[in-house]
Scaffold this motif. Sequence first.
Motif, short mmCIF file in Angstrom:
data_model
loop_
_atom_site.label_atom_id
_atom_site.label_comp_id
_atom_site.label_asym_id
_atom_site.label_seq_id
_atom_site.Cartn_x
_atom_site.Cartn_y
_atom_site.Cartn_z
N ARG A 27 5.84 -1.85 -12.45
CA ARG A 27 7.22 -2.04 -11.97
C ARG A 27 7.85 -0.73 -11.49
NH1 ARG A 27 9.60 -5.37 -15.99
NH2 ARG A 27 9.04 -7.11 -14.66
N VAL A 28 7.61 0.36 -12.18
CA VAL A 28 8.19 1.65 -11.79
C VAL A 28 7.68 2.05 -10.40
CG1 VAL A 28 8.27 4.12 -12.32
CG2 VAL A 28 8.59 2.44 -14.14
N LYS A 29 6.39 1.87 -10.17
CA LYS A 29 5.80 2.18 -8.86
C LYS A 29 6.43 1.32 -7.77
CE LYS A 29 1.20 1.95 -6.75
NZ LYS A 29 -0.21 1.69 -6.99
N TYR A 30 6.64 0.03 -8.08
CA TYR A 30 7.17 -0.90 -7.09
C TYR A 30 8.65 -0.69 -6.81
CZ TYR A 30 2.71 -3.30 -7.80
OH TYR A 30 1.38 -3.60 -7.88
N ARG A 31 9.32 0.08 -7.67
CA ARG A 31 10.75 0.36 -7.43
C ARG A 31 10.96 1.12 -6.14
NH1 ARG A 31 11.94 1.62 -13.41
NH2 ARG A 31 12.45 -0.45 -14.17
N LYS A 32 9.93 1.76 -5.64
CA LYS A 32 10.04 2.46 -4.35
C LYS A 32 10.41 1.46 -3.25
CE LYS A 32 6.50 5.77 -5.71
NZ LYS A 32 5.09 6.16 -5.51
N LEU A 33 9.94 0.23 -3.37
CA LEU A 33 10.29 -0.80 -2.38
C LEU A 33 11.78 -1.12 -2.45
CD1 LEU A 33 7.22 -3.16 -2.90
CD2 LEU A 33 7.56 -1.47 -1.07
N LEU A 34 12.31 -1.19 -3.68
CA LEU A 34 13.75 -1.43 -3.84
C LEU A 34 14.56 -0.28 -3.27
CD1 LEU A 34 14.32 -2.92 -7.43
CD2 LEU A 34 14.39 -4.09 -5.21
N THR A 93 0.83 -1.21 0.00
CA THR A 93 0.00 0.00 0.00
C THR A 93 0.86 1.26 0.00
OG1 THR A 93 -0.21 0.20 2.42
CG2 THR A 93 -1.84 -1.20 1.29
N LEU A 94 2.05 1.18 0.55
CA LEU A 94 2.92 2.35 0.59
C LEU A 94 3.33 2.84 -0.79
CD1 LEU A 94 5.35 1.43 3.53
CD2 LEU A 94 3.44 3.07 3.57
N THR A 95 3.36 1.94 -1.77
CA THR A 95 3.86 2.31 -3.10
C THR A 95 2.98 3.34 -3.80
OG1 THR A 95 2.76 0.45 -4.20
CG2 THR A 95 5.01 0.09 -3.38
N SER A 96 1.79 3.60 -3.27
CA SER A 96 0.92 4.64 -3.84
C SER A 96 1.31 6.03 -3.35
CB SER A 96 -0.54 4.37 -3.47
OG SER A 96 -0.96 3.16 -4.06
N TYR A 156 9.36 -6.81 -4.25
CA TYR A 156 9.52 -6.17 -5.56
C TYR A 156 9.55 -7.23 -6.67
CZ TYR A 156 11.56 -4.00 -9.61
OH TYR A 156 11.78 -3.59 -10.91
N ASP A 157 10.31 -8.29 -6.48
CA ASP A 157 10.40 -9.35 -7.49
C ASP A 157 9.02 -9.93 -7.80
OD1 ASP A 157 13.14 -9.07 -7.58
OD2 ASP A 157 13.57 -10.87 -6.40
N GLU A 158 8.28 -10.29 -6.77
CA GLU A 158 6.98 -10.92 -6.97
C GLU A 158 5.96 -9.96 -7.59
OE1 GLU A 158 6.18 -14.00 -6.84
OE2 GLU A 158 7.89 -14.86 -5.78
N LEU A 159 5.92 -8.73 -7.10
CA LEU A 159 4.97 -7.76 -7.64
C LEU A 159 5.28 -7.43 -9.09
CD1 LEU A 159 4.75 -5.36 -4.58
CD2 LEU A 159 2.87 -6.73 -5.49
N SER A 160 6.55 -7.25 -9.41
CA SER A 160 6.94 -6.92 -10.78
C SER A 160 6.66 -8.05 -11.74
CB SER A 160 8.43 -6.55 -10.83
OG SER A 160 8.66 -5.39 -10.07
N ALA A 161 6.82 -9.28 -11.26
CA ALA A 161 6.53 -10.43 -12.12
C ALA A 161 5.03 -10.57 -12.35
CB ALA A 161 7.09 -11.70 -11.49
N THR A 162 4.25 -10.24 -11.34
CA THR A 162 2.79 -10.39 -11.43
C THR A 162 2.14 -9.24 -12.18
OG1 THR A 162 2.83 -11.59 -9.33
CG2 THR A 162 0.70 -10.76 -10.05
#
Length: 196
Positions: free
Chosen positions: A84-91, A35-38, A73-79
């Motif tokens: 992926r750009v949004k999920y890069r915040k986790l990385l 949820t933080l990635t928003s 990040y790996d699982e979200l980006s694969a799914t």
Amino acid sequence: MRAAARCYEANPYFMARYAERGEAFSRSDGGYMVTLTSHPLAYVIQQIKWLGVLLASRGMPRWLLESHLDLLYDELSATIPKRRVKYRKLLKAAEVLREARHDWISQPDFETLAAAFAANSGNGLANAGEMLVSAVCDEFCGIAKAVPSLVTWLGDPGRFPAQWCTSVEDTLTCARAVAARNGYNHAKIEVSIGAA
């Protein structure tokens, strides 16, 4: 869910110490982090730092959170590749935790200390050395309960043999010496920069 399961399976400490309750917390923490990635990156990092202090103070060194973020990040980006750009915040948040750890103990030293623990302890619990060294880094970052909250369980002589417990103490001593030396070097650099 898959990221939480992978993190849980890679670190048997979770099951050994927290049982199913720990798995449920891993899933809920993972859901919260998604949820933080928003939100803006600065907020994501602020919240991950807060969560890291909370978890480290309860016996879960921030290296575990760092690993969970990478897996998430790996699982979200694969799914959902289009996010992926949004999920890069986790990385990026994982990188912030990693850099804080490396401020005190470099990755090569971290790996050497963890491997020495595995070799000397009898290697009864995967990644225990990594957790111990990470807890020392967390301690040097100012999380006072990081080591005691982990060692209360991981160094318990009622739970582990003497060889293991001795290796726990030896690893903590060595990791603290490395971190203190690096802290001294950082202080020298700051003084010399300030003097210039």
